[in-house]
Design a protein around this motif. Structure first.
Motif, PDB file in Angstrom:
ATOM      1  N   HIS D 262      54.474  44.734  45.086  1.00 19.23           N
ATOM      2  CA  HIS D 262      55.843  44.222  45.041  1.00 19.23           C
ATOM      3  C   HIS D 262      55.968  43.102  44.002  1.00 19.23           C
ATOM      4  O   HIS D 262      56.892  43.094  43.182  1.00 19.23           O
ATOM      5  CB  HIS D 262      56.281  43.726  46.416  1.00 19.23           C
ATOM      6  N   ALA D 263      55.046  42.177  44.031  1.00 17.51           N
ATOM      7  CA  ALA D 263      55.124  41.049  43.093  1.00 17.51           C
ATOM      8  C   ALA D 263      55.075  41.553  41.654  1.00 17.51           C
ATOM      9  O   ALA D 263      55.866  41.126  40.796  1.00 17.51           O
ATOM     10  CB  ALA D 263      53.971  40.071  43.358  1.00 17.51           C
ATOM     11  N   ASN D 264      54.161  42.471  41.395  1.00 17.03           N
ATOM     12  CA  ASN D 264      54.057  43.013  40.034  1.00 17.03           C
ATOM     13  C   ASN D 264      55.337  43.740  39.620  1.00 17.03           C
ATOM     14  O   ASN D 264      55.797  43.619  38.474  1.00 17.03           O
ATOM     15  CB  ASN D 264      52.875  43.986  39.927  1.00 17.03           C
ATOM     16  N   ALA D 265      55.886  44.479  40.549  1.00 18.70           N
ATOM     17  CA  ALA D 265      57.104  45.234  40.235  1.00 18.70           C
ATOM     18  C   ALA D 265      58.240  44.275  39.887  1.00 18.70           C
ATOM     19  O   ALA D 265      59.033  44.528  38.964  1.00 18.70           O
ATOM     20  CB  ALA D 265      57.486  46.121  41.421  1.00 18.70           C
ATOM     21  N   MET D 266      58.310  43.175  40.615  1.00 17.25           N
ATOM     22  CA  MET D 266      59.371  42.207  40.331  1.00 17.25           C
ATOM     23  C   MET D 266      59.169  41.574  38.952  1.00 17.25           C
ATOM     24  O   MET D 266      60.127  41.330  38.214  1.00 17.25           O
ATOM     25  CB  MET D 266      59.406  41.122  41.418  1.00 17.25           C
ATOM     26  N   ALA D 267      57.896  41.304  38.621  1.00 17.72           N
ATOM     27  CA  ALA D 267      57.628  40.727  37.293  1.00 17.72           C
ATOM     28  C   ALA D 267      57.981  41.723  36.198  1.00 17.72           C
ATOM     29  O   ALA D 267      58.545  41.371  35.154  1.00 17.72           O
ATOM     30  CB  ALA D 267      56.163  40.312  37.188  1.00 17.72           C
ATOM     31  N   ALA D 268      57.667  42.986  36.441  1.00 14.01           N
ATOM     32  CA  ALA D 268      57.985  44.024  35.459  1.00 14.01           C
ATOM     33  C   ALA D 268      59.500  44.126  35.263  1.00 14.01           C
ATOM     34  O   ALA D 268      59.994  44.211  34.127  1.00 14.01           O
ATOM     35  CB  ALA D 268      57.401  45.366  35.910  1.00 14.01           C
ATOM     36  N   ALA D 269      60.211  44.075  36.367  1.00  9.32           N
ATOM     37  CA  ALA D 269      61.677  44.153  36.288  1.00  9.32           C
ATOM     38  C   ALA D 269      62.238  42.955  35.532  1.00  9.32           C
ATOM     39  O   ALA D 269      63.151  43.079  34.700  1.00  9.32           O
ATOM     40  CB  ALA D 269      62.261  44.227  37.708  1.00  9.32           C
ATOM     41  N   LEU D 270      61.664  41.814  35.812  1.00  7.99           N
ATOM     42  CA  LEU D 270      62.112  40.595  35.161  1.00  7.99           C
ATOM     43  C   LEU D 270      61.893  40.700  33.653  1.00  7.99           C
ATOM     44  O   LEU D 270      62.791  40.412  32.845  1.00  7.99           O
ATOM     45  CB  LEU D 270      61.309  39.429  35.751  1.00  7.99           C
ATOM     46  N   SER D 271      60.706  41.119  33.283  1.00 12.76           N
ATOM     47  CA  SER D 271      60.405  41.168  31.848  1.00 12.76           C
ATOM     48  C   SER D 271      61.251  42.238  31.170  1.00 12.76           C
ATOM     49  O   SER D 271      61.729  42.058  30.043  1.00 12.76           O
ATOM     50  CB  SER D 271      58.923  41.420  31.616  1.00 12.76           C
TER      51      SER D 271
END
Lengths: 350, 350, 350, 350
Positions: D262-271
């Protein structure tokens, strides 16, 4: 025998120092520094530096540096210095050992001299990091530097002023302090505490002593409990008179400054001669007794084959050649300098 | 001048050691131990101890002891020793500093000699405590002891055997090793590794050197990386030849053993004379060069007033009087011994 | 299941502490102590101790003790304490590690309480030894002591006054501070800084917390840079609120004092019952939550076989029997006490 | 409340971890790790890493890193790492403290990943310097890195192979190991010991635990006496079950990997969103849960004013703008990501 420019620590002790040792070796004397010679050294040091000082003889430069730093930097402290300072690369972690883990923060400096702006930047970083980062505690400057250059007094003063504003102490690694002093043509006081230095590692071994260095505090209050630090590091001699006697003999103008003048003059002659050698490139102003010069690899190899002693300098990386370090000493004969220049001429012509 | 029995470290260096220093002071030499004299010392030490050894010259006994201990005890280790051993009371925490925090566990011993049963008891305690307690790592024995007695080789061997069974290493603080050796009338090998000693602090300063001690490992493999420990403690001299030269001159039967024999003989004469003095009580067998004797307070005060130098021994508490320590040296004149005995006679009669 | 008197650290966290953890676990919070709960703890601690304090939550008693000592003792310092204090025997050298090598000087004390006269004697020895000895720096007292006794406030004050005269700081290892406090029937202020304590290791884990202790300085100036000591020891939690929340819940009279009162009452009941058992000998006044009692070996073996949990106390050596330690806690049921007394009765009659 | 991208350590503990704590809080349990939960953790870790491991729960990442390094680097050792690694800039000298003075040698790396060629160069320098320099001992790699990138397994293996040839050990600072693992899409074994890692600091606090990290040795023999290191650092909990319980709950695929995904997915979405924002520049591949992005100063100031939490990154110096770090966590809501992107859009358009 071919000339030895490997280091100034390959020299024997000079005559006045050996004479002082022999004279000190008469009868019994109080141990651990309660002797007369040590008392006289204290007086002499105050006179020399024109202020009350606390001076502590020790055996090696590494001991002097590390003990001094342990007095001014907490275990969680930061010590700022040149990234290839002797304390960083050549003392096998002694500063970390003596301080109980303080961190040396190395700053780049082409000529070995760090600048106030670099320090200001580091302090800003430390402020942002807060408790997560080591606490700015001390600055350590090498004089003469690892590249044979010399901080001017105004350069020292600028750093000293910055340190005082931030509450840091300034240490000078003076392994070659005498060499710097004769270059600066100023008094020992001007070269140290009047320029913001709090504590000096005063070297003598490289410049004519047998095994003597000293830690000098220019504000005796800063030396509180230093005696115990020296003792617990195994650096309090029982027969301390034999260290003090070396230093007392050394700190005579006719010894330390005369020795250093000769060494510097030989380095100057060497660099002057080498500047005329095709393919040679003297790397920095030669202000003390070290010459760094770049040669093509084949010249260096030839000089080595001819028996000359010197170090290839590992910190210098270049496509065009190899940097070597040539160190002169109080006893370097002019003929060695001439022989080296001649050989360099010969091989670069080849 | 009245006799000085304060310590054997108030003496100058003896003639052969000074001569060796002068001879070593010729021309340049490789630094940091790569010189010929240091190489010869290594050979001489192996010959003397009849086995391959690794010998490391250092400047002080505190350095020798602490460096040796740091090599054999982890920071979480326990070092067992006499509760008033020099390493406990007289080195300002140097062993803790060098080892990174190992704990000295002091055991009582009226005559300064610890016993295997005491160690066995301590090991049992450590076993029960497990990870909460420091880990048994090393045993340190002083030879001659702090009370001027000497461990017999069978006493050493019993401790050595116990240590081996438990995987501990045995260190000998030999600040007065030569004095013990002449008492034991055995070879250096028998007095050390053949009796279970792994590493020796070999003292020379008190017995005629200027500033020389050495750490001797009897199993060179045990000395791995010791060079770096010495360096980072500031105990690697650049001009190491001057330390090695002292030791090389010292380890000649006509120097170290002759010096020690004289010191021991003077101590024996002193104790023999004092046993006849009414009110004096010699406290332990006098087996090396130290005499501990109890006198009434007024006798001690009178001897002090007369100018004799010695220490009141703080570790000795008695209702009947004061214990003083008298140390003889390689240069104590017979007349000093006689003068002291006569004075003691006079004042105790008063 | 038979009763467990092994230690008070085998207990779970008490209800109010767990409840506080759950409540603290809502939403995000600033890390490293910048959260509201930590701020409230600071306020609560000042109120509780009736003075401005600096309080630092940490995870273990060993951390609290060692961090506190590192703040008040230099690496070359001496810390005086009971010879079998927890910091000496049970912390695997942590005080030496954190202080960078300070020396714990253990003093004998039958009941675990050291006396001013002992300290005065040690200071005299240190004075005579001077720089060769570690420097008197701190005194550490365990409250309640390792033998379940409690220093009276006048006893603390006498030590505190001596410390102030000599410039030493006084640390209290309060792993069982609450138990001592309910015995003393005084305020936390009276039991600490009003009786000369400079810094307290305040224990909570043994008395109902999950993993919470705190270092409390009663003069905030004494805590300068302590934050960095905690950080570099890995004892600054990122989610510090979870430590603070435990302590905040704990320092409620209905929690810490109530818990301690129960534990003490159970120990009192245990000792009262055991005093009636033939062959049992309660060793010291039972003033907190620990009972030391000597039994014949066969009684101890029988109690162990019956499944009771306790420790044979390795520090107690006697010909007549074995000493065991029984620790009660905030959750010890009365029935466990009764069962143990009955079993002891039964087996000693056998 | 505006979104908090300051750090993943501002999060509470996740539900399964809190549940495990509550379940562990029942009745008494053996202390210091002799409990059942700790035994089960050991089994679980071996299963997870597909090899026998020695796992030691501790409280903080700083403790895990420093304890691990102290096990593999002597006090005179060199530890090679990225020059702005967490162990260098963010742990207040903890590695130096725990190792007893080892030196961190920081290497430049634009993306936070050091390369074998850099290490080879450093080893060459160390070889030339010999005893004067610290001894190459260990390499420490951060995974995911301080710049949010991830070492590929082949990159790790190349460094691991070099280390083995030279006799160095490799440490991985896995404060965000789970985030790296889900990026690598490989097994924990492949990501560690199969790629040359000797010891791992396994982080859990940032990814859903309350206060739990662990040191994992992949060759249990390498963990000899590590227990004592943990104890003497004050990092052995008496109620260790409460640390073990967190880790046991955490190391469930449905917890640690799910949280990290989840954390990685949120970072990916952010970037992904920020790449579309004019004036924004994402600085490195976003491979874990951190996004570094450069904005003009005025955009950053506006975002701060709007209440968004994040750090301006002090290590990044640029003329064109300011770099900020955005960290996502297991509980970052998608709406926070969207809000931030929208705000950035709005302010950069302004």
């Amino acid at each position: 025998m071919a000339a030895n420019f490997g280091s100034d620590n390959v020299t024997p002790a000079c005559e006045p120092v050996m004479q002082a040792l022999l004279e000190a070796n008469r009868g019994t004397a109080a141990s651990y520094g309660a002797d007369d010679i040590t008392a006289r050294l204290q007086v002499r040091a105050a006179e020399l530096f024109e202020t009350e000082v606390a001076i502590f003889p020790v055996t090696t430069g590494t001991a002097a540096n590390s003990l001094a730093l342990s007095q001014i930097a907490a275990p969680f402290g930061a010590i700022y210095c040149y990234e290839a300072a002797h304390i960083v690369t050549d003392e096998c972690g002694a500063p970390e050992f003596f301080t109980g883990g303080a961190k040396l923060i190395g700053l780049p400096a082409a000529d070995g001299k760090i600048r106030p702006e670099q320090l200001t930047h580091e302090f800003g970083f430390a402020d942002e990091m807060g408790v997560h980062h080591v606490k700015p505690a001390a600055i350590s400057l090498t004089q003469a530097t690892e590249w044979g250059t010399v901080y001017g007094n105004e350069e020292l003063s600028a750093i000293g002023a910055l340190a005082r504003r931030r509450g840091l102490k300034v240490h000078m690694d003076g392994a070659r302090f005498a060499n710097a002093l004769v270059h600066l043509k100023c008094s020992p006081a001007e070269a140290t505490w009047k320029s913001g230095i709090d504590v000096l590692s005063l070297g003598a071994t490289k410049n004519g002593a047998l095994c003597a260095e000293a830690v000098v505090f220019f504000e005796p209050g800063l030396a509180a409990d230093f005696e115990r630090r020296r003792k617990r590091a195994g650096h309090l001699w029982s027969k301390l008179r034999f260290l003090s006697a070396q230093l007392l003999a050394y700190l005579d103008e006719e010894v330390w400054l005369k020795n250093a003048r000769h060494a510097n003059a030989m380095a100057a002659a060497l660099s002057m001669g080498l500047r005329e050698v095709p393919g040679a490139r003297v790397l920095h102003p030669v202000e003390a007794n070290e010459v760094f010069v770049e040669f093509p690899e084949k010249t260096v190899a030839a000089l080595e084959s001819a028996g000359f002693k010197f170090y290839r300098w590992p910190l210098y990386v270049s496509r065009s050649g190899v940097a070597i370090r040539l160190v002169t000493s109080y006893m370097t004969p002019k003929s060695d300098v001439e022989a080296f220049i001649a050989a360099a001429q010969r091989w670069s012509a080849a």
